[in-house]
Motif scaffolding. Sequence first.
Motif, short mmCIF file in Angstrom:
data_model
loop_
_atom_site.label_atom_id
_atom_site.label_comp_id
_atom_site.label_asym_id
_atom_site.label_seq_id
_atom_site.Cartn_x
_atom_site.Cartn_y
_atom_site.Cartn_z
N ILE A 83 0.79 -1.06 -0.36
CA ILE A 83 -0.09 0.22 0.13
C ILE A 83 0.44 0.58 0.10
CG2 ILE A 83 -1.72 1.37 1.12
CD1 ILE A 83 -2.37 -1.58 2.05
N ASP A 84 1.60 1.12 1.18
CA ASP A 84 2.71 2.73 1.16
C ASP A 84 3.72 2.57 -0.52
OD1 ASP A 84 3.15 4.33 2.75
OD2 ASP A 84 4.32 4.03 3.63
N ALA A 85 4.65 1.13 -0.74
CA ALA A 85 5.34 1.10 -1.94
C ALA A 85 4.62 1.87 -3.32
CB ALA A 85 5.51 0.22 -2.32
N PHE A 86 3.15 2.13 -3.79
CA PHE A 86 1.70 2.24 -4.41
C PHE A 86 1.68 3.32 -4.44
CE2 PHE A 86 -1.45 1.23 -7.42
CZ PHE A 86 -0.50 0.81 -8.59
N ARG A 94 -3.80 6.18 -1.03
CA ARG A 94 -3.96 6.73 0.30
C ARG A 94 -4.42 5.78 2.01
NH1 ARG A 94 -6.54 10.77 -2.37
NH2 ARG A 94 -7.86 11.55 -0.57
N ILE A 95 -4.86 6.76 3.00
CA ILE A 95 -4.99 6.09 4.20
C ILE A 95 -6.57 5.86 4.48
CG2 ILE A 95 -5.28 8.52 5.88
CD1 ILE A 95 -3.43 4.80 6.69
N ILE A 107 -3.32 -2.49 9.13
CA ILE A 107 -2.95 -1.78 7.97
C ILE A 107 -2.74 -0.38 9.43
CG2 ILE A 107 -2.86 -0.54 5.84
CD1 ILE A 107 -2.75 -3.47 5.55
N LYS A 108 -3.54 0.16 9.44
CA LYS A 108 -3.21 1.57 10.24
C LYS A 108 -1.96 1.53 10.83
CE LYS A 108 -6.88 2.34 12.24
NZ LYS A 108 -7.82 3.43 12.98
N HIS A 109 -1.57 -0.06 11.72
CA HIS A 109 -1.16 0.36 12.97
C HIS A 109 0.55 0.45 11.80
CE1 HIS A 109 1.59 -0.55 16.91
NE2 HIS A 109 2.13 -1.91 15.82
N LEU A 168 5.21 8.34 3.26
CA LEU A 168 5.24 8.14 2.11
C LEU A 168 3.71 7.78 1.94
CD1 LEU A 168 7.02 5.21 0.96
CD2 LEU A 168 7.18 7.40 -0.26
N ILE A 169 2.99 7.99 3.10
CA ILE A 169 0.97 7.72 2.95
C ILE A 169 1.17 9.01 3.24
CG2 ILE A 169 0.92 7.53 5.58
CD1 ILE A 169 -0.75 5.33 2.89
N ALA A 170 1.59 9.98 3.85
CA ALA A 170 1.58 11.53 4.59
C ALA A 170 1.87 12.72 3.02
CB ALA A 170 2.22 11.65 5.39
N GLN A 171 1.71 12.08 2.15
CA GLN A 171 2.24 12.75 0.77
C GLN A 171 0.43 12.94 -0.29
OE1 GLN A 171 5.31 11.79 -2.57
NE2 GLN A 171 4.46 9.92 -2.17
#
Length: 495
Positions: A228-231, A234-235, A258-260, A267-270
């Motif tokens: 998820i992060d590599a692709f 969104r969170i 997943i959130k943990h 990356l997820i915060a971009q």
Amino acid sequence: MAVYQIGVNRLTIASVQEIINTKQQIQLSAEATERIVKCRHYLDEKLSKTEEPIYGINTGFGYLQNVKVAASQLTQLQHNLLLSHACGTGEEVPRPIVKLMLLLKIQSLSYGHSAVALSTVQRLVDFFNHDILPVVYTQGSLGASGDLAPLAHLALPLIGEGEVWYKEEKAPSEKLNQQMNWQPLTLQSKEGLALINGTQFMSAYGVYCLLQAENLLAWADAVAATAIDAFDCRIDPFLDLSHVIRPHKGQLTTANNIKHWLKGSELIAQQGKQTQDPYSFRCVPQVHGASKDSVAYIQSVFETEINSVTDNPNVFPDEDLIISAGNFHGQPLALTLDFLCMALAEIGSISERRTFQLISGTRGLPPFLVKEAGLNSGLMITQYTAASIASENKQLCTPASVDSIVSSNGQEDHVSMGANAATKCLRVVGNVERILAIELITAMQALELRRPLKSSPKIEQLLADFRALVKFNETDRLLANDISQSVSFIKGNRP
């Protein structure tokens, strides 16, 4: 060393795991010993006072139920039963599963409704404690008159027949008896039938698969979070609000997992992400969660089964009854083993789709996750391999439990085929492990291609640990080795 007392507490999947992982010895509790001795004494007294036919005790078996056997031949009847029913073929059952078969057979006999001699159960305990593992074969059980053929092979060494694994050597049981200074047992009435009737082949496979499934489900979330992060996903799909309004337990658990895993990721915060992600990323809580909930139900069925008496006939000393019934029928296990195949296959199916997306050359990642694509094929064929395995799982998910073939000349006219469900379930477990191992390779490769941005501290640590075995793919190399190492990483670690 801790010793587990058989016959005091219920076995659970967790307690079985502890017994196996810590290599605990087992012993019969005083309560179990008393029950076993009482039941055997009752049957001996019963036979001394009656000449009436009692199925499987002084009669033939199956279609031969009406053939009376003389009292002087009852020991030979039980000996012959083990020999004639040991019709297994195919590959050998993995030894960890054979050890589980011993444990579960001892547990079932400990309730005192099977009329076995204490010496017989104690010899099985000795087998378990000394890691003496009979050679058992994967094919031969219909999963209905109990697992007759595999359990016959499990019991053969008791009478000095068959083969065993002992100290990493396969040897005839006769040689084992010489090493241990043992004499073969002489089975009494009913004992052979008690040993080969039962569901311990199916149960042992199911317990083993459930133990593996627990680790695979944890890895599925970890690997998915990395992907998820590599692709650059969104969170949003993992926030609580969407899940509390559809509160399946597995879905809620997965979203939190997943959130943990993603907490603290750059990356997820971009900002500036696409409005939606493909289902294989966005629907991880719903898909992984459904499999988790399914496994929880399946576990409940198996925990009932491994604390049950499943041979026939059942002997009730207090009620002065011997009942010929059908507790050996494996239908509850056949259905749930098929269900476990499906629940785990879906974990592999969605994992393969994430691998496909990661190597697709979109979202700023190079095609097949390699520099100089064209000169290098990169991770192109890893997805082929994952697709091949995922497709094989679909074929293995064809249910065994809806099949039946009449046996014993029509006496046993509906069978569960749970043994076939069991062996194919183990194949699905291995396949899912390999699919996840391939996704792990691609997700880690994609993550490093996002540098200088970093993922969460937890995922970055996972990456560092993984790179100790599997290096970043700069140019084409032999990828079979990478896959093998990735499988080893999943086997040897708990995320």
